[in-house]
Design a protein around this motif. Sequence first.
Motif, mmCIF file in Angstrom:
data_model
loop_
_atom_site.group_PDB
_atom_site.id
_atom_site.type_symbol
_atom_site.label_atom_id
_atom_site.label_comp_id
_atom_site.label_asym_id
_atom_site.label_seq_id
_atom_site.Cartn_x
_atom_site.Cartn_y
_atom_site.Cartn_z
ATOM 1 N N ILE A 88 -24.440 53.450 54.683
ATOM 2 C CA ILE A 88 -23.282 53.640 53.817
ATOM 3 C C ILE A 88 -22.154 52.704 54.220
ATOM 4 O O ILE A 88 -21.506 52.064 53.382
ATOM 5 C CB ILE A 88 -22.813 55.110 53.864
ATOM 6 C CG1 ILE A 88 -23.856 56.025 53.226
ATOM 7 C CG2 ILE A 88 -21.467 55.275 53.158
ATOM 8 C CD1 ILE A 88 -23.550 57.505 53.384
ATOM 9 N N SER A 93 -21.635 52.090 49.842
ATOM 10 C CA SER A 93 -22.001 53.031 48.793
ATOM 11 C C SER A 93 -21.202 54.329 48.859
ATOM 12 O O SER A 93 -21.498 55.282 48.153
ATOM 13 C CB SER A 93 -23.500 53.348 48.881
ATOM 14 O OG SER A 93 -23.833 53.821 50.179
ATOM 15 N N GLY A 94 -20.201 54.386 49.734
ATOM 16 C CA GLY A 94 -19.366 55.580 49.860
ATOM 17 C C GLY A 94 -18.090 55.226 50.588
ATOM 18 O O GLY A 94 -17.979 54.172 51.214
ATOM 19 N N THR A 98 -16.864 59.858 53.467
ATOM 20 C CA THR A 98 -18.292 60.131 53.273
ATOM 21 C C THR A 98 -19.095 59.647 54.465
ATOM 22 O O THR A 98 -19.969 60.359 54.983
ATOM 23 C CB THR A 98 -18.799 59.446 51.999
ATOM 24 O OG1 THR A 98 -18.068 59.929 50.874
ATOM 25 C CG2 THR A 98 -20.288 59.707 51.797
ATOM 26 N N CYS A 99 -18.807 58.441 54.908
ATOM 27 C CA CYS A 99 -19.505 57.876 56.067
ATOM 28 C C CYS A 99 -19.276 58.732 57.311
ATOM 29 O O CYS A 99 -20.218 59.062 58.033
ATOM 30 C CB CYS A 99 -19.020 56.445 56.299
ATOM 31 S SG CYS A 99 -19.851 55.583 57.643
#
Length: 280
Positions: A88, A93-94, A98-99
């Motif tokens: 990620i 992608s985030g 999120t990571c």
Amino acid sequence: MPRTEQRAEGAGPFTTRLTWHPPDGSTAVWESRPARRRGVIAVRPPGSPAIRHISAGEGALRRLRRLNITAATAFIIGGALFAVGAGIARFGSGDATTCASVYFAGGLFFNAGGYVSLLQVVNAPRHVPGGEGRLVTHGWRWWSYEPARVDWLSAFVLFAGTLVFAVDLLDSFLQGLSVQQINRLIWAPDVIGCVLFLVSGHLAFAEICHGRLCVRRRSLGWWIVAVNQLGSVLFMLSALVAFTRPSTGGPINAATADWATLTGASCFSLGGLLQLYEHP
């Protein structure tokens, strides 16, 4: 009259292999890792070149299997989540939260795997040096303090490393940190955790190699230790290049940090997968 143990081998103050003669004249060989992971001790009958492996009681073996499956599964999942977190971070992608959340979830599984690994040592069958060639099993314990045992020390340092990583992972949720705060609250615990992982791996090598350098291509235990130590080296590389430079406000090399984390985490997952097969 029982004779005393014939020979002790190990690393420094640690004993990792004992050889002695039980009262029946046979030769018993206790090795730390096979005894605590597989619940076996090697015995050669008098006048025979063949070696028999004597197992601990069935209750002890069931305990070892359950603990091994739990620890191995935790490391498989924890490593996989760390690899996902690195993916990620690398491929965007985030967002950062999120990571951090994925890393934190992986860290919880590493915490669990570290503690269960310690329980494996604490509740492993014990040998009776100078007596019969067999292993005995004591009652269940949630904790012990045995720093004179290299297996206990390795597992304890590993567990401590997972706890230090938890500090790093929690601090990664903080927002608006200065460069100095990032390096103190996130980077420093990361490096300390990596050092503890490396020390734990070194002690594990000392246990399985009896204090010498060795390559045991046919030993599953050796491969597990080697793969996990490679993961620790890659985690350390990731931590070092993740240092935030005051002049730029960015890491030394973010790409290297992400790829080293991804491959190192994959090593820990692979080590956990191999560990599933190192059972009684």
